[in-house]
Design a protein around this motif. Structure first.
Motif, short mmCIF file in Angstrom:
data_model
loop_
_atom_site.label_atom_id
_atom_site.label_comp_id
_atom_site.label_asym_id
_atom_site.label_seq_id
_atom_site.Cartn_x
_atom_site.Cartn_y
_atom_site.Cartn_z
N SER A 105 -8.05 -6.75 2.48
CA SER A 105 -6.71 -6.20 2.71
C SER A 105 -6.27 -5.27 1.59
N THR A 140 -3.11 5.50 0.77
CA THR A 140 -4.14 4.59 1.26
C THR A 140 -4.83 5.14 2.50
N GLY A 145 -14.91 -5.20 3.45
CA GLY A 145 -13.65 -4.75 2.86
C GLY A 145 -12.70 -5.91 2.66
N THR A 195 -4.93 -5.42 10.48
CA THR A 195 -5.14 -4.14 9.81
C THR A 195 -6.47 -3.51 10.21
N TYR A 196 -7.45 -4.30 10.58
CA TYR A 196 -8.73 -3.76 11.07
C TYR A 196 -8.49 -2.90 12.31
N ASP A 217 -7.67 5.86 11.85
CA ASP A 217 -8.86 6.68 11.59
C ASP A 217 -9.13 7.68 12.72
N HIS A 263 0.83 -1.20 0.00
CA HIS A 263 0.00 0.00 0.00
C HIS A 263 0.87 1.25 0.00
N ARG A 271 -9.05 6.34 3.11
CA ARG A 271 -10.01 5.86 4.09
C ARG A 271 -11.04 6.92 4.47
N SER A 321 -9.22 -2.14 2.17
CA SER A 321 -9.93 -1.88 3.43
C SER A 321 -11.44 -1.87 3.17
N THR A 322 -12.19 -1.13 3.99
CA THR A 322 -13.65 -1.18 3.87
C THR A 322 -14.14 -0.11 2.91
N GLY A 344 -6.05 0.18 11.45
CA GLY A 344 -6.77 1.19 10.69
C GLY A 344 -7.87 1.86 11.48
#
Length: 509
Positions: free
Chosen positions: A311, A184, A309, A213-214, A222, A180, A188, A314-315, A217
């Motif tokens: 990898s 990236t 989402g 990563t959940y 976030d 990434h 988000r 993401s979502t 991130g």
């Protein structure tokens, strides 16, 4: 130039998350780590910024060059996130990984990624022979970097420069690296309003661990992007701890996987805790069963917002404050996302509403990966014209809601992690009692699926499921290990001899 979707051409993700916060709100709490017995450690944005720039200086002082990979093998501790952002601040590439990895799994990631340095927590198993000259950084080394002289500023990186390398299961027997760029993290942004509903005043409690990563991130990146406070926990994983932490830390948003919400509902004694601060819960990593959604709303009176989402991006599909929940659907593509359903074969043209095909995201999406690390063949398989299609089957209804229809390949979802059956099969096949093996998901309840090894034994071998499970536990990270072993007389195969994984469970009948 930048717009609402794309970052400036020169963009550093660590500066984006920490630089402005350190200038505007240096004394605000950025991170709270709650440990066993309620022990609390915290960092302000000013302290985090200073520590990250100190680590960046320390890494560069070791001779690491722009683009070198720094592997991180730590548990749920503040140093994990500080090293992660320290690598980005120095213009290096962070490689988050799990402390559950066995020495052989860790050695593969080091070798495959070409990691130049490895940062480990105390007690982490390290095969020093496998280091092969790589720099090993322990807790004392990281502490010295944090205390040392910081870099004056974050690295002047381009938005498209590599920033993070995340390994995920592929269609082969070994994990593949998803590379990434710095952009990236900027990509988000649609999640913040349309799934998480995040603002500066929020306190985000995430139930995951930083190697995922959940968590890295949603739990850290976030909240920091908007100046909010992150709360993480590194004590015993009793389901009852989460309602207590929501009440004690006055969390406004709680994030977890659906299976944990189920455990909280069953064992968490929700009525005993004051959840008045909580605005809503968020969930991802697994499909959200309708009964959990309804039970959570009934028990707490709070909404629960789902996201879909992977990898690689993401979502990008969710329900949330701006997207009403429709039970059974993870929601709609977030505003600004270019999402389509493509025919599995033929020209990559979007299908009309109601038709099932491959879920795809446009190449212009700033949150999309740069590509797979040294895997051009697999990369070519997922890019179709201007679209990235990762293998999920879905349809969009007339109102724009997405309905997930499974995978177009055999990848499994274990505890929110994508797991390759090839990797698990390779380990089981090495056991001397195993003649043949296939691995697939097995439904153990109507809403619970686990990784299962379907085994044909060597002549004369006795069926011993626990021995095979122990064999896997010694060679695979915990989340990759089968939870069940089933014994078969023969594996279902195609006319060409290929194991039909989707028929393995049917062979038990």
């Amino acid at each position: 130039m930048s717009d609402d979707r794309h970052p400036p051409a020169r963009f550093n993700a660590a500066r984006y998350c920490l630089g402005a916060n350190a200038a505007v709100r240096p004394d605000k709490t950025a991170l709270v780590m709650v440990g066993e017995g309620g022990a609390v450690a915290s960092l302000t944005f000013g302290e985090a910024d200073r520590a990250v720039r100190g680590i960046a200086a320390g890494l560069l002082g070791l001779g690491l060059q722009r683009g070198d990979r720094v592997m991180i093998r730590m548990g749920n501790e503040a140093d994990y996130v500080l090293v992660y952002f320290g690598a980005l601040a120095a213009g290096l590439v962070a490689l988050p990984s799990s402390p559950q990895l066995t020495p052989s799994e860790a050695a593969f990631l080091m070798e495959n990624s070409g990691a130049a340095a490895v940062a480990v927590a105390s007690g982490c198993m390290v095969d020093r022979a496998a280091l092969a000259g790589r720099i090993l950084l322990g807790p004392d080394d990281i502490a010295a970097m944090k205390a040392g002289g910081p870099v004056a500023d974050y690295a002047d990186t381009a938005a498209d420069d590599p920033a993070t390398l995340v390994y995920t299961s592929g269609t082969t027997s070994r994990p593949k690296g998803v590379l990434h760029a710095h952009r990236t993290i900027y990509g988000r942004r649609p999640m913040l309003a349309h799934w998480l509903g995040l603002s500066e005043s929020d306190v985000m409690l995430h139930a995951g661990t930083m190697n995922w990563t959940y968590t890295l991130g949603v739990g850290i990146t976030d909240p920091w992007a908007v100046g909010a406070t992150s709360v993480l926990y590194n004590g015993p994983r009793d389901p009852g701890v989460w309602p207590r932490l929501i009440a004690e830390r006055r969390a406004t948003i709680f994030a977890a996987v659906p299976s944990l919400y189920r455990q909280i509902l069953k064992y968490g004694d929700l009525p005993a805790h004051d959840l008045a601060s909580l605005r809503h819960g968020c969930t991802a990593g697994e499909a959200l069963p309708v009964d959990i959604l309804e039970a959570w709303r009934t028990a707490t009176g709070k909404p629960l917002y789902e996201a879909l989402g992977m990898s690689e991006i993401s979502t990008y599909v969710s329900s949330g404050p701006t997207i009403p929940v429709r039970p059974g659907s993870p929601g709609k593509p977030q505003p600004g996302r270019r999402v389509a359903i493509l025919a599995p074969e033929g020209a990559p043209e979007p299908l009309p509403a109601g038709e099932t095909g491959l879920l795809a995201v446009h190449r212009s999406e700033p949150g999309l990966m740069l590509g797979y690390w040294n895997r051009p063949d697999e990369e070519a398989q997922v890019f179709r014209g201007d679209w990235f299609a990762g293998g999920d089957l879905a349809r969009l209804d007339a109102d724009g809601y997405l309905w997930f229809e499974g995978r177009n390949d055999d990848l499994m979802n274990a505890m929110g992690y994508r797991v390759s059956p090839n990797e698990v099969e390779g380990v089981l096949a090495e056991h001397p009692d195993v003649a043949e093996v296939g691995v697939a998901e097995l439904a153990v309840r109507s809403d619970v699926r686990v990784v299962c090894g379907f085994v044909v034994l060597q002549p004369g071998a006795e069926p011993d499921a626990e021995a095979l499970l122990g064999w896997c536990r010694a060679r695979l990270a915990a989340y990759k290990c089968p939870r069940e072993i089933r014994f078969l007389e023969a594996l279902p195969r195609t006319a060409n001899g290929k194991v039909q994984r989707k028929r393995l469970a049917d062979a038990l009948a």
